[in-house]
Design a protein around this motif. Structure first.
Motif, mmCIF file in Angstrom:
data_model
loop_
_atom_site.group_PDB
_atom_site.id
_atom_site.type_symbol
_atom_site.label_atom_id
_atom_site.label_comp_id
_atom_site.label_asym_id
_atom_site.label_seq_id
_atom_site.Cartn_x
_atom_site.Cartn_y
_atom_site.Cartn_z
ATOM 1 N N VAL A 324 0.826 -1.211 0.000
ATOM 2 C CA VAL A 324 0.000 0.000 0.000
ATOM 3 C C VAL A 324 0.859 1.260 0.000
ATOM 4 O O VAL A 324 0.670 2.169 -0.819
ATOM 5 C CB VAL A 324 -0.952 0.003 1.213
ATOM 6 C CG1 VAL A 324 -1.676 1.336 1.331
ATOM 7 C CG2 VAL A 324 -1.956 -1.136 1.104
ATOM 8 N N LEU A 325 1.825 1.327 0.905
ATOM 9 C CA LEU A 325 2.596 2.558 1.073
ATOM 10 C C LEU A 325 3.516 2.842 -0.109
ATOM 11 O O LEU A 325 3.625 3.985 -0.562
ATOM 12 C CB LEU A 325 3.402 2.498 2.375
ATOM 13 C CG LEU A 325 2.566 2.447 3.667
ATOM 14 C CD1 LEU A 325 3.470 2.307 4.884
ATOM 15 C CD2 LEU A 325 1.672 3.679 3.788
ATOM 16 N N THR A 326 4.186 1.814 -0.602
ATOM 17 C CA THR A 326 5.112 2.054 -1.715
ATOM 18 C C THR A 326 4.368 2.364 -3.003
ATOM 19 O O THR A 326 4.827 3.190 -3.802
ATOM 20 C CB THR A 326 6.052 0.850 -1.935
ATOM 21 O OG1 THR A 326 5.270 -0.340 -2.188
ATOM 22 C CG2 THR A 326 6.929 0.607 -0.717
ATOM 23 N N LYS A 327 3.222 1.725 -3.215
ATOM 24 C CA LYS A 327 2.433 2.035 -4.414
ATOM 25 C C LYS A 327 1.931 3.476 -4.338
ATOM 26 O O LYS A 327 2.033 4.240 -5.313
ATOM 27 C CB LYS A 327 1.257 1.067 -4.514
ATOM 28 C CG LYS A 327 0.460 1.192 -5.808
ATOM 29 C CD LYS A 327 1.213 0.585 -6.969
ATOM 30 C CE LYS A 327 0.339 0.403 -8.177
ATOM 31 N NZ LYS A 327 1.055 -0.214 -9.296
ATOM 32 N N TRP A 328 1.399 3.843 -3.180
ATOM 33 C CA TRP A 328 0.869 5.193 -3.019
ATOM 34 C C TRP A 328 1.988 6.236 -3.141
ATOM 35 O O TRP A 328 1.845 7.232 -3.853
ATOM 36 C CB TRP A 328 0.179 5.318 -1.660
ATOM 37 C CG TRP A 328 -0.419 6.670 -1.424
ATOM 38 C CD1 TRP A 328 -1.641 7.122 -1.821
ATOM 39 C CD2 TRP A 328 0.217 7.761 -0.747
ATOM 40 N NE1 TRP A 328 -1.818 8.430 -1.439
ATOM 41 C CE2 TRP A 328 -0.698 8.849 -0.783
ATOM 42 C CE3 TRP A 328 1.446 7.929 -0.119
ATOM 43 C CZ2 TRP A 328 -0.401 10.079 -0.197
ATOM 44 C CZ3 TRP A 328 1.756 9.163 0.455
ATOM 45 C CH2 TRP A 328 0.822 10.217 0.411
ATOM 46 N N ALA A 329 3.101 6.000 -2.467
ATOM 47 C CA ALA A 329 4.211 6.953 -2.509
ATOM 48 C C ALA A 329 4.820 7.028 -3.903
ATOM 49 O O ALA A 329 5.152 8.125 -4.397
ATOM 50 C CB ALA A 329 5.273 6.556 -1.481
ATOM 51 N N GLY A 330 4.984 5.882 -4.552
ATOM 52 C CA GLY A 330 5.587 5.868 -5.884
ATOM 53 C C GLY A 330 4.747 6.599 -6.907
ATOM 54 O O GLY A 330 5.249 7.417 -7.688
ATOM 55 N N VAL A 331 3.429 6.317 -6.898
ATOM 56 C CA VAL A 331 2.536 6.971 -7.862
ATOM 57 C C VAL A 331 2.400 8.462 -7.551
ATOM 58 O O VAL A 331 2.536 9.317 -8.438
ATOM 59 C CB VAL A 331 1.149 6.294 -7.855
ATOM 60 C CG1 VAL A 331 0.148 7.105 -8.677
ATOM 61 C CG2 VAL A 331 1.243 4.881 -8.402
#
Length: 429
Positions: A324-331
């Motif tokens: 969740v966090l890496t997808k949200w932060a990356g996008v």
């Protein structure tokens, strides 16, 4: 004693009934129906039915029944992946610069985090004898995907499908799907072992199949679509092509879904007849075939595998948080650097966290290929369900209702603009 065919038919009827009942309940709760259908499959497995009625689970999971469900589920996957390939339309990918940045950030960061977690948890999640590199790459890839079909449904439900953010989310998810399946093809090719082909031979055959598809099959399909007037004839031709391609990729030790997806990408989707055929196939696939696939996923998913071992639950929490966090932060970070406002970037990161069907398919492929064990598969199923369930409610929180009732983000309310300028960078249609 019930004969195998009668048992299979009764189990199939129960699967369809439970899946669509839960799908209807999810719609009433503001969730996509597919979430209920996935939960319906889990409910008929050891996680629910096995706990409350073990005898019924034994009846449902008889070898003859499982064999039939597996074949129907594989056919459902083949048709679904063919339709998903058809939806991968490069003419709708805009603006290219922003889409490229979002895909790079939204897939790169989860991929790196997934590789790190997979490496740390290899004794827990990997299959004995599997190489660490393909296993870790696969796990990272599984965390980096977005479910394009579920995302489309969520956007329609929220009224965001014709907005700038919605268009950008669909374009990014489509490109990300293509990258994910290409990456998975290389991972499977690198681990394919059989008495007839080596991994290098499999990779070469895969490249040759892609080249033949682009140079020969795609032009031939354009001619076929122009000359075949009958929808029935075109439906049979396209289905046979998808199934043949699935058989070809299975023969070279890749998963059948790869061939179906590749054939779907080659189909000229600018024909009205092809679009009507696709809608007809989609209805039957979503209503009948995919729920059977979800039931197969449910029978392979067991909360009992998590058990009372705190390490198993910590592994689930770590994988879910990283996903969740890496997808949200990356996008969000990539979108912001590409010129979107913070509000648009945050909402885009929330939308692309939806993993749904795509992660289930990839997890199933990994389990069948021996890249992950059943505990890892169960964790990935939980991640798919939880991230899908969170997307709709979070987007409603981030989309305040406007005075005109369109959430303040109607078709022309919020085009994607570069921060601090009036330049529109994505179409709102």
């Amino acid at each position: 004693m019930t004969d195998p065919i009668t048992r299979f038919l009764l189990v199939t009827a129960a699967i369809l009934l439970v899946s669509h009942l839960l799908g209807g309940m999810m719609r009433r709760l503001g969730q996509p129906a597919v979430l209920g259908e996935i939960l319906g499959g889990v409910a008929l497995g050891p996680s629910a039915l096995g706990l409350v009625w073990p005898g019924a689970l034994d009846w449902v999971s008889a070898p003859a029944v499982l064999d039939g469900l597996d074949k129907v589920g594989q056919l459902g996957l083949v048709v679904f992946m063919f339709l998903l390939g058809c939806e991968l339309r490069t003419d709708r990918i805009r603006p290219p610069r922003v889409v490229a940045a979002v895909v790079l950030g939204g897939m790169g960061l989860p991929l790196v985090a997934g590789i790190g977690i997979a490496t740390a948890l290899a004794p827990l999640l990997a299959v004995d004898g599997t190489g660490t590199t393909p296993y870790a790459l696969f796990f990272g890839l599984a965390l980096s995907v977005t479910a394009l079909p579920v995302l489309a449904r969520i956007l329609v439900d929220l009224g965001l499908d014709r907005t700038g953010v919605g268009t950008l989310a669909m374009s990014s998810a489509a490109v990300g799907d293509g990258v994910a399946w290409l990456g998975l093809t290389f991972i499977l090719a690198g681990t394919a072992e059989s008495p007839t082909t080596t991994p290098m031979e499999t990779a070469c055959l895969a490249v040759a199949l892609v080249a033949v598809t682009a140079l020969c099959v795609r032009p031939a399909l354009r001619v076929l679509v122009r000359r075949v007037d009958s929808e029935r004839g075109l439906t049979v031709s396209l289905l046979c092509g998808a199934i043949i391609f699935s058989g070809l990729t299975q023969a070279i030790n890749l998963h059948p879904v790869m061939g179906a997806f590749l054939f779907g990408v080659a189909v000229p989707w600018d024909s009205e007849t092809v679009r009507r055929v696709g809608h007809q196939l989609q209805d039957f696939t979503l209503i009948v075939l995919l729920p059977v696939f979800f039931a197969g996923v449910g029978l392979s998913t067991s909360i009992g595998l998590l058990g009372t071992d705190p390490l198993h639950w910590l592994a689930l929490a770590a994988v879910l948080a990283a996903a969740v966090l890496t997808k949200w932060a990356g996008v969000s970070g990539a979108a912001r650097l590409a010129g979107l406002t913070w509000r648009q970037s945050v909402r885009l990161g929330t939308l692309l966290n939806c993993r749904g069907i795509t992660e289930l398919v990839i997890a199933t492929v990994g389990l069948e290929a021996g890249l992950i064990n059943e505990l890892a598969f169960t964790i990935l199923v939980f991640v798919a369900v939880i991230t899908t369930a969170l997307t709709g409610p979070l987007m409603r929180k981030l989309t305040p209702r406007g005075p005109d009732g369109d959430g303040g983000d109607g078709p022309a309310a919020e085009p994607v603009r570069a921060a601090g300028s009036g330049r529109t960078t994505a179409s709102t249609t």
